[in-house]
Design a protein around this motif. Sequence first.
Motif, PDB file in Angstrom:
ATOM      1  N   ILE A   6      -4.909   2.394   1.483  1.00  0.00           N
ATOM      2  CA  ILE A   6      -4.686   0.774   1.235  1.00  0.00           C
ATOM      3  C   ILE A   6      -3.642   0.983  -0.029  1.00  0.00           C
ATOM      4  O   ILE A   6      -3.968   1.549  -1.069  1.00  0.00           O
ATOM      5  CB  ILE A   6      -5.825   0.094   0.842  1.00  0.00           C
ATOM      6  N   GLY A   9       1.957   2.757  -2.991  1.00  0.00           N
ATOM      7  CA  GLY A   9       2.421   3.013  -4.107  1.00  0.00           C
ATOM      8  C   GLY A   9       2.645   4.429  -4.484  1.00  0.00           C
ATOM      9  O   GLY A   9       2.779   5.091  -3.399  1.00  0.00           O
ATOM     10  N   ALA A  31       1.022  -4.137   0.759  1.00  0.00           N
ATOM     11  CA  ALA A  31       0.976  -5.760   0.731  1.00  0.00           C
ATOM     12  C   ALA A  31       2.096  -5.945   0.648  1.00  0.00           C
ATOM     13  O   ALA A  31       2.648  -7.300   1.100  1.00  0.00           O
ATOM     14  CB  ALA A  31       0.121  -5.829  -0.479  1.00  0.00           C
ATOM     15  N   GLY A  39      10.850  -2.253 -11.715  1.00  0.00           N
ATOM     16  CA  GLY A  39      10.135  -1.245 -12.895  1.00  0.00           C
ATOM     17  C   GLY A  39      11.273  -0.548 -13.539  1.00  0.00           C
ATOM     18  O   GLY A  39      12.332  -1.095 -13.457  1.00  0.00           O
ATOM     19  N   VAL A  40      10.898   0.009 -14.350  1.00  0.00           N
ATOM     20  CA  VAL A  40      11.890   0.812 -15.106  1.00  0.00           C
ATOM     21  C   VAL A  40      11.378   2.297 -15.257  1.00  0.00           C
ATOM     22  O   VAL A  40      11.232   3.008 -14.219  1.00  0.00           O
ATOM     23  CB  VAL A  40      11.699   0.282 -16.736  1.00  0.00           C
ATOM     24  N   ARG A 101      11.130   4.310 -11.995  1.00  0.00           N
ATOM     25  CA  ARG A 101       9.943   4.456 -10.960  1.00  0.00           C
ATOM     26  C   ARG A 101      10.427   4.026  -9.480  1.00  0.00           C
ATOM     27  O   ARG A 101       9.602   4.664  -8.690  1.00  0.00           O
ATOM     28  CB  ARG A 101       8.989   3.409 -11.621  1.00  0.00           C
ATOM     29  N   HIS A 125       0.715  -5.878   4.809  1.00  0.00           N
ATOM     30  CA  HIS A 125      -0.629  -5.946   5.258  1.00  0.00           C
ATOM     31  C   HIS A 125      -1.440  -5.925   3.819  1.00  0.00           C
ATOM     32  O   HIS A 125      -1.637  -4.979   3.112  1.00  0.00           O
ATOM     33  CB  HIS A 125      -1.207  -4.870   5.824  1.00  0.00           C
ATOM     34  N   ARG A 126      -1.902  -7.149   3.304  1.00  0.00           N
ATOM     35  CA  ARG A 126      -2.645  -7.236   2.280  1.00  0.00           C
ATOM     36  C   ARG A 126      -4.145  -7.014   2.564  1.00  0.00           C
ATOM     37  O   ARG A 126      -4.684  -7.798   3.164  1.00  0.00           O
ATOM     38  CB  ARG A 126      -2.365  -8.467   1.466  1.00  0.00           C
ATOM     39  N   CYS A 127      -4.850  -6.127   2.026  1.00  0.00           N
ATOM     40  CA  CYS A 127      -6.122  -5.760   2.318  1.00  0.00           C
ATOM     41  C   CYS A 127      -7.125  -6.810   1.569  1.00  0.00           C
ATOM     42  O   CYS A 127      -6.558  -7.196   0.469  1.00  0.00           O
ATOM     43  CB  CYS A 127      -6.640  -4.388   1.686  1.00  0.00           C
ATOM     44  N   ALA A 167      -7.783  -4.708  -4.790  1.00  0.00           N
ATOM     45  CA  ALA A 167      -8.965  -5.777  -3.821  1.00  0.00           C
ATOM     46  C   ALA A 167     -10.118  -4.972  -3.585  1.00  0.00           C
ATOM     47  O   ALA A 167     -11.421  -5.626  -3.709  1.00  0.00           O
ATOM     48  CB  ALA A 167      -8.210  -6.508  -2.767  1.00  0.00           C
ATOM     49  N   GLY A 312      -0.247   7.538 -16.040  1.00  0.00           N
ATOM     50  CA  GLY A 312      -0.850   6.699 -14.996  1.00  0.00           C
ATOM     51  C   GLY A 312      -0.025   7.214 -13.470  1.00  0.00           C
ATOM     52  O   GLY A 312      -1.131   7.391 -12.691  1.00  0.00           O
TER      53      GLY A 312
HETATM   54  C1  LIG Z   1       6.394  -2.905  -8.432  1.00  0.00           C
HETATM   55  C2  LIG Z   1       5.632  -1.924  -9.532  1.00  0.00           C
HETATM   56  C3  LIG Z   1       6.474  -1.465 -10.823  1.00  0.00           C
HETATM   57  C4  LIG Z   1       5.851  -0.592 -11.645  1.00  0.00           C
HETATM   58  N1  LIG Z   1       6.662  -0.252 -12.535  1.00  0.00           N
HETATM   59  C5  LIG Z   1       6.312   0.557 -13.451  1.00  0.00           C
HETATM   60  C6  LIG Z   1       7.174   1.065 -14.514  1.00  0.00           C
HETATM   61  O1  LIG Z   1       8.145   0.896 -14.696  1.00  0.00           O
HETATM   62  N2  LIG Z   1       6.648   2.053 -15.421  1.00  0.00           N
HETATM   63  C7  LIG Z   1       5.311   2.606 -15.315  1.00  0.00           C
HETATM   64  O2  LIG Z   1       4.891   3.241 -16.175  1.00  0.00           O
HETATM   65  N3  LIG Z   1       4.620   2.199 -14.313  1.00  0.00           N
HETATM   66  C8  LIG Z   1       4.819   1.113 -13.426  1.00  0.00           C
HETATM   67  N4  LIG Z   1       4.087   0.666 -12.402  1.00  0.00           N
HETATM   68  C9  LIG Z   1       2.793   1.424 -12.182  1.00  0.00           C
HETATM   69  C10 LIG Z   1       2.655   2.528 -11.746  1.00  0.00           C
HETATM   70  O3  LIG Z   1       3.265   2.826 -10.637  1.00  0.00           O
HETATM   71  C11 LIG Z   1       1.216   3.131 -11.610  1.00  0.00           C
HETATM   72  O4  LIG Z   1       0.565   3.008 -13.000  1.00  0.00           O
HETATM   73  C12 LIG Z   1       1.112   4.748 -11.105  1.00  0.00           C
HETATM   74  O5  LIG Z   1       2.237   5.277 -10.657  1.00  0.00           O
HETATM   75  C13 LIG Z   1      -0.244   4.578 -10.241  1.00  0.00           C
HETATM   76  O6  LIG Z   1       0.382   4.510  -9.015  1.00  0.00           O
HETATM   77  P1  LIG Z   1      -0.691   3.557  -7.910  1.00  0.00           P
HETATM   78  O7  LIG Z   1      -0.153   3.805  -6.672  1.00  0.00           O
HETATM   79  O8  LIG Z   1      -2.132   3.859  -8.220  1.00  0.00           O
HETATM   80  O9  LIG Z   1      -0.468   2.152  -8.385  1.00  0.00           O
HETATM   81  P2  LIG Z   1       0.781   1.355  -8.117  1.00  0.00           P
HETATM   82  O10 LIG Z   1       2.179   2.247  -8.234  1.00  0.00           O
HETATM   83  O11 LIG Z   1       0.856   0.064  -8.917  1.00  0.00           O
HETATM   84  O12 LIG Z   1       0.904   0.885  -6.486  1.00  0.00           O
HETATM   85  C14 LIG Z   1       0.114  -0.067  -5.807  1.00  0.00           C
HETATM   86  C15 LIG Z   1       0.480  -0.157  -4.645  1.00  0.00           C
HETATM   87  O13 LIG Z   1      -0.747  -1.183  -3.796  1.00  0.00           O
HETATM   88  C16 LIG Z   1       0.069  -2.291  -3.361  1.00  0.00           C
HETATM   89  N5  LIG Z   1      -1.295  -3.152  -3.198  1.00  0.00           N
HETATM   90  C17 LIG Z   1      -1.634  -4.028  -3.980  1.00  0.00           C
HETATM   91  N6  LIG Z   1      -2.563  -4.615  -3.714  1.00  0.00           N
HETATM   92  C18 LIG Z   1      -2.885  -4.458  -2.316  1.00  0.00           C
HETATM   93  C19 LIG Z   1      -3.537  -5.172  -1.133  1.00  0.00           C
HETATM   94  N7  LIG Z   1      -4.477  -5.764  -1.480  1.00  0.00           N
HETATM   95  N8  LIG Z   1      -3.493  -4.478  -0.095  1.00  0.00           N
HETATM   96  C20 LIG Z   1      -2.415  -3.350   0.378  1.00  0.00           C
HETATM   97  N9  LIG Z   1      -1.542  -3.200  -0.633  1.00  0.00           N
HETATM   98  C21 LIG Z   1      -1.683  -3.674  -2.083  1.00  0.00           C
HETATM   99  C22 LIG Z   1       0.798  -2.606  -4.218  1.00  0.00           C
HETATM  100  O14 LIG Z   1       2.018  -3.576  -3.705  1.00  0.00           O
HETATM  101  C23 LIG Z   1       1.635  -1.286  -4.734  1.00  0.00           C
HETATM  102  O15 LIG Z   1       2.421  -0.980  -3.659  1.00  0.00           O
HETATM  103  C24 LIG Z   1       4.586  -0.474 -11.635  1.00  0.00           C
HETATM  104  C25 LIG Z   1       3.851  -0.484 -10.446  1.00  0.00           C
HETATM  105  C26 LIG Z   1       4.432  -1.634  -9.515  1.00  0.00           C
HETATM  106  C27 LIG Z   1       3.555  -1.826  -8.055  1.00  0.00           C
END
Ligand SMILES: Cc1cc2nc3c(=O)[nH]c(=O)nc-3n(C[C@H](O)[C@H](O)[C@H](O)COP(=O)(O)OP(=O)(O)OC[C@H]3O[C@@H](n4cnc5c(N)ncnc54)[C@H](O)[C@@H]3O)c2cc1C
Length: 415
Positions: A6, A9, A31, A39-40, A101, A125-127, A167, A312
């Motif tokens: 789910i 990212g 989602a 992002g940056v 990013r 698809h939002r969980c 979620a 992160g």
């Molecule tokens: C749009 C965006 C921009 C970012 N920009 C930066 C940045 O510039 N610099 C930085 O340091 N970090 C940024 N981050 C955070 C960084 O990507 C994360 O801290 C790190 O890479 C960990 O990744 P992650 O996949 O656990 O979380 P994330 O990268 O946040 O990915 C989570 C993914 O899950 C999806 N999602 C959320 N809720 C649901 C749901 N209910 N059902 C299905 N999918 C869902 C989101 O759309 C996203 O694609 C950003 C995150 C996002 C989503």
Amino acid sequence: MDAIIIGGGIAGLTTALFLHRAGFKPRIFEAATSYKPIGVGINMMPHAMRDLDSLGLTAGLAVRGIEAREFAFYNRHGQHIYSEPCGRHAGYDFPHFSVHRADLHAVLHEAVVARLGSDAVQMAHRCVRVDQDDRSVCVQFEDAHTGAPLAPVRGEIVIACDGFHSAVRRQFYPGEKPGFGGINMWRGVTRSKPFLTGASVTRIGPISPGKFLIYPIRNFDDGTQLINWVAEIQGGELTMNDWHTPGRRDEFAHVYRDWRFDWMDVPDLIERSEFILQYPMVDRDPVDRWAFGRVTLLGDAAHPMYPRGGNGAAQSIIDARTIARLLAAGGDPVRVLAAFEAERLAPTATIVRTNRVRPPDALINLVEARTAGQRFDRIEDVVTAAEIRDLVAGYATVAGYDISQANQQPSEVPA
Ligand SMILES: Cc1cc2nc3c(=O)[nH]c(=O)nc-3n(C[C@H](O)[C@H](O)[C@H](O)COP(=O)(O)OP(=O)(O)OC[C@H]3O[C@@H](n4cnc5c(N)ncnc54)[C@H](O)[C@@H]3O)c2cc1C
């Protein structure tokens, strides 16, 4: 193993790539209705690059990002405190890339499409919740366009990579609030001529009155670069933590109005920024459990941390490699997910806590305190080499990117 991921990212896509390499064909549900270049900058340090390299992704990042040469630390007067080489320039086996990013995400997404197929990621698809019995997990989704319920999806395990506002985490930890230490960030990107080495990850000034982080993330053919900048300022309220929230110059630019150094004009960089985003420095308290039967949290859903030290994304990538290795070894999935939690929860909890109290730029805060915010004549009279080593190398050890850790840990997922 029919694994459902789910969130597509950084964590979700990397997990899919490692699972695919281990012989699985996971399904990813995202989602967002489409991926946008939001992002940056992000720093991919050698401990994360070791794993991305094992997935064959180094060349893609080298084309899009910038291989960083050094970490540099300056006080608020632009005086040099300390620099040290990073990545391969410091003897690591793997490079350190500073990258947008969106470019990192694109490299991962293109690899997922090429290896798992164009239907591997189901968008919109939002969980909304997960339910399980002894044999399977059922995920309920809603359509992100309309909010209408979608057909539930059943699998053997669920890996929840749905980020900070997960979620799935909310289902197991209802009512949790973000941890906010009173720091807000404004971020942007500015096209500019290179500064310092042209590949310097540079931290300027203490958290109070304001810190400024700058590093280049893209090269252009005309010799200019896209410079990522982050202003971190102590004070203010907790705003919505959403990566899309626009910020305003007048909220923070006054702090930096005199920061015109011979090597960097900070007010000019802010003035010419392509956009400004605002994001609070937030995390969540470490929890005792990520794995609940056939469901586990991973990445930011499991260990959201202050976005400091590039961790992160890096820790999410290490999670991805770890869970794929454990699943590839086989056995009862409930036990495997518990083993994943046992291996990864404690080290990431330590990073969450360290990022709060002793971030990598603690050195600048020490210099600020000892000089009462004034210029110094000789840095040697302010801080000793041993203190610098302790502060800078200490963080690297906690975060798992000191050189012996990063070079030695193999990437154990079978090819
Ligand atoms: C749009 C965006 C921009 C970012 N920009 C930066 C940045 O510039 N610099 C930085 O340091 N970090 C940024 N981050 C955070 C960084 O990507 C994360 O801290 C790190 O890479 C960990 O990744 P992650 O996949 O656990 O979380 P994330 O990268 O946040 O990915 C989570 C993914 O899950 C999806 N999602 C959320 N809720 C649901 C749901 N209910 N059902 C299905 N999918 C869902 C989101 O759309 C996203 O694609 C950003 C995150 C996002 C989503």
